[in-house]
Design a protein around this motif. Sequence first.
Motif, PDB file in Angstrom:
ATOM      1  N   ARG A 172       0.793  -1.060  -0.588  1.00  7.30           N
ATOM      2  CA  ARG A 172      -0.190   0.098   0.050  1.00  7.30           C
ATOM      3  C   ARG A 172       0.397   1.470  -0.304  1.00  7.30           C
ATOM      4  NH1 ARG A 172      -5.433   1.060   0.174  1.00  7.30           N
ATOM      5  NH2 ARG A 172      -6.093   2.714   0.945  1.00  7.30           N
ATOM      6  N   TYR A 173       2.241   1.082   1.007  1.00  6.40           N
ATOM      7  CA  TYR A 173       2.225   2.316   1.117  1.00  6.40           C
ATOM      8  C   TYR A 173       4.230   2.272   0.702  1.00  6.40           C
ATOM      9  CZ  TYR A 173      -1.046   3.521   4.023  1.00  6.40           C
ATOM     10  OH  TYR A 173      -2.546   3.200   4.525  1.00  6.40           O
ATOM     11  N   GLY A 174       4.514   1.107   0.189  1.00 10.91           N
ATOM     12  CA  GLY A 174       5.704   1.598  -0.696  1.00 10.91           C
ATOM     13  C   GLY A 174       7.468   0.764   0.613  1.00 10.91           C
ATOM     14  N   ASP A 175       7.660   1.226   0.343  1.00  8.61           N
ATOM     15  CA  ASP A 175       9.101   0.394   1.139  1.00  8.61           C
ATOM     16  C   ASP A 175       9.650   1.125   2.441  1.00  8.61           C
ATOM     17  OD1 ASP A 175      10.901  -1.895   1.807  1.00  8.61           O
ATOM     18  OD2 ASP A 175      12.660  -1.190   0.629  1.00  8.61           O
ATOM     19  N   PHE A 176      10.043   0.739   3.493  1.00 11.45           N
ATOM     20  CA  PHE A 176      10.401   1.456   4.571  1.00 11.45           C
ATOM     21  C   PHE A 176      10.782   0.604   5.114  1.00 11.45           C
ATOM     22  CE2 PHE A 176       6.526  -0.781   5.886  1.00 11.45           C
ATOM     23  CZ  PHE A 176       6.308  -1.399   7.184  1.00 11.45           C
ATOM     24  N   LYS A 177      11.851   1.146   6.456  1.00 16.74           N
ATOM     25  CA  LYS A 177      12.862   0.184   7.643  1.00 16.74           C
ATOM     26  C   LYS A 177      12.431   0.548   9.116  1.00 16.74           C
ATOM     27  CE  LYS A 177      16.414   2.215   4.945  1.00 16.74           C
ATOM     28  NZ  LYS A 177      17.146   2.790   5.009  1.00 16.74           N
ATOM     29  N   TYR A 178      12.303  -1.019   9.028  1.00 16.61           N
ATOM     30  CA  TYR A 178      11.429  -1.121  11.015  1.00 16.61           C
ATOM     31  C   TYR A 178      12.357  -1.509  11.619  1.00 16.61           C
ATOM     32  CZ  TYR A 178      10.623  -5.756   9.221  1.00 16.61           C
ATOM     33  OH  TYR A 178      10.397  -7.000   8.818  1.00 16.61           O
ATOM     34  N   LEU A 179      12.625  -1.502  12.720  1.00 12.29           N
ATOM     35  CA  LEU A 179      13.119  -2.422  13.988  1.00 12.29           C
ATOM     36  C   LEU A 179      11.907  -2.889  14.628  1.00 12.29           C
ATOM     37  CD1 LEU A 179      15.318  -3.240  15.860  1.00 12.29           C
ATOM     38  CD2 LEU A 179      15.304  -0.850  16.485  1.00 12.29           C
ATOM     39  N   ALA A 180      11.386  -4.003  15.338  1.00  7.19           N
ATOM     40  CA  ALA A 180      10.192  -4.222  16.069  1.00  7.19           C
ATOM     41  C   ALA A 180      11.042  -4.632  17.125  1.00  7.19           C
ATOM     42  CB  ALA A 180       9.396  -4.753  15.352  1.00  7.19           C
ATOM     43  N   VAL A 181      10.131  -4.078  18.624  1.00  4.02           N
ATOM     44  CA  VAL A 181      10.724  -5.283  19.296  1.00  4.02           C
ATOM     45  C   VAL A 181       8.962  -6.217  19.784  1.00  4.02           C
ATOM     46  CG1 VAL A 181      10.941  -4.749  22.327  1.00  4.02           C
ATOM     47  CG2 VAL A 181      11.800  -4.059  19.843  1.00  4.02           C
ATOM     48  N   ARG A 182       8.674  -6.812  20.722  1.00  2.00           N
ATOM     49  CA  ARG A 182       7.523  -7.757  21.125  1.00  2.00           C
ATOM     50  C   ARG A 182       7.733  -6.911  22.576  1.00  2.00           C
ATOM     51  NH1 ARG A 182       9.479 -13.073  17.751  1.00  2.00           N
ATOM     52  NH2 ARG A 182      10.896 -12.009  18.482  1.00  2.00           N
ATOM     53  N   SER A 183       6.994  -7.409  23.209  1.00  2.00           N
ATOM     54  CA  SER A 183       6.512  -7.682  24.945  1.00  2.00           C
ATOM     55  C   SER A 183       5.064  -8.584  25.112  1.00  2.00           C
ATOM     56  CB  SER A 183       6.418  -6.161  25.297  1.00  2.00           C
ATOM     57  OG  SER A 183       5.303  -5.242  25.389  1.00  2.00           O
ATOM     58  N   PHE A 184       5.074  -9.055  25.966  1.00  2.00           N
ATOM     59  CA  PHE A 184       3.576  -9.639  26.248  1.00  2.00           C
ATOM     60  C   PHE A 184       2.849  -8.865  27.473  1.00  2.00           C
ATOM     61  CE2 PHE A 184       6.217 -13.458  25.503  1.00  2.00           C
ATOM     62  CZ  PHE A 184       5.609 -13.992  24.895  1.00  2.00           C
ATOM     63  N   GLN A 185       1.644  -8.617  27.224  1.00  2.00           N
ATOM     64  CA  GLN A 185       0.665  -7.408  27.721  1.00  2.00           C
ATOM     65  C   GLN A 185       0.218  -7.885  28.827  1.00  2.00           C
ATOM     66  OE1 GLN A 185      -2.625  -6.605  24.763  1.00  2.00           O
ATOM     67  NE2 GLN A 185      -1.518  -5.083  24.399  1.00  2.00           N
ATOM     68  N   GLN A 186      -0.416  -7.852  30.460  1.00  2.00           N
ATOM     69  CA  GLN A 186      -0.705  -8.009  31.395  1.00  2.00           C
ATOM     70  C   GLN A 186      -1.792  -9.557  31.259  1.00  2.00           C
ATOM     71  OE1 GLN A 186      -2.395  -5.878  34.172  1.00  2.00           O
ATOM     72  NE2 GLN A 186       0.304  -4.801  34.793  1.00  2.00           N
ATOM     73  N   ARG A 187      -2.287  -9.188  30.673  1.00  2.00           N
ATOM     74  CA  ARG A 187      -3.284 -10.439  30.137  1.00  2.00           C
ATOM     75  C   ARG A 187      -2.568 -11.579  28.871  1.00  2.00           C
ATOM     76  NH1 ARG A 187      -7.112  -7.487  26.012  1.00  2.00           N
ATOM     77  NH2 ARG A 187      -5.269  -7.007  24.214  1.00  2.00           N
TER      78      ARG A 187
END
Length: 163
Positions: A20-35
């Motif tokens: 939809r928007y074209g190429d991009f760079k990213y860095l993602a971090v995951r975490s667990f919510q309290q639930r």
Amino acid sequence: MTLDEAAKDYENWVKRMRERYGDFKYLAVRSFQQRGTLHFHLLADLPAIPRTELVDGTFRDIWGLGSVELKRIYSLPMEERRNKLKLDLIKNLRDFKTDERSYGKRLFLQSKNLIVPETVKGNFYELMEKWRSEGYVPKLMDSRQFPVEYLRYVQLETYHLKK
């Protein structure tokens, strides 16, 4: 939902975003919510997204699996020790790593087109001498201690090299 299922959902989201928007760079971090559900924190250089698509939910619907919060960041002085974004990302990395569900999983996700700084490991004094002999002036950017089992702590220092 397992981490592997969440990773697949994330990869599919990246594909839909690029379509939809074209190429991009990213860095993602995951975490667990309290639930217990998985949550993604993403730092990206997204191209301009039309305001109408932000307002009418088009952008949010590309994810399609829950809420999406978008914040625009213009300047990111990551070398500053008290940078809130950096501290939040580090906290999420630590929390994710200490959760048994993350065992054997990558700590963070990154795009293949992301420019990664060079990491050099070795004897501190030998590296400093080598860099200085090559005309570099090492400038200390950050210094932290992390408690570890068996040793009291590990010292992590980040330097910027200038000629």
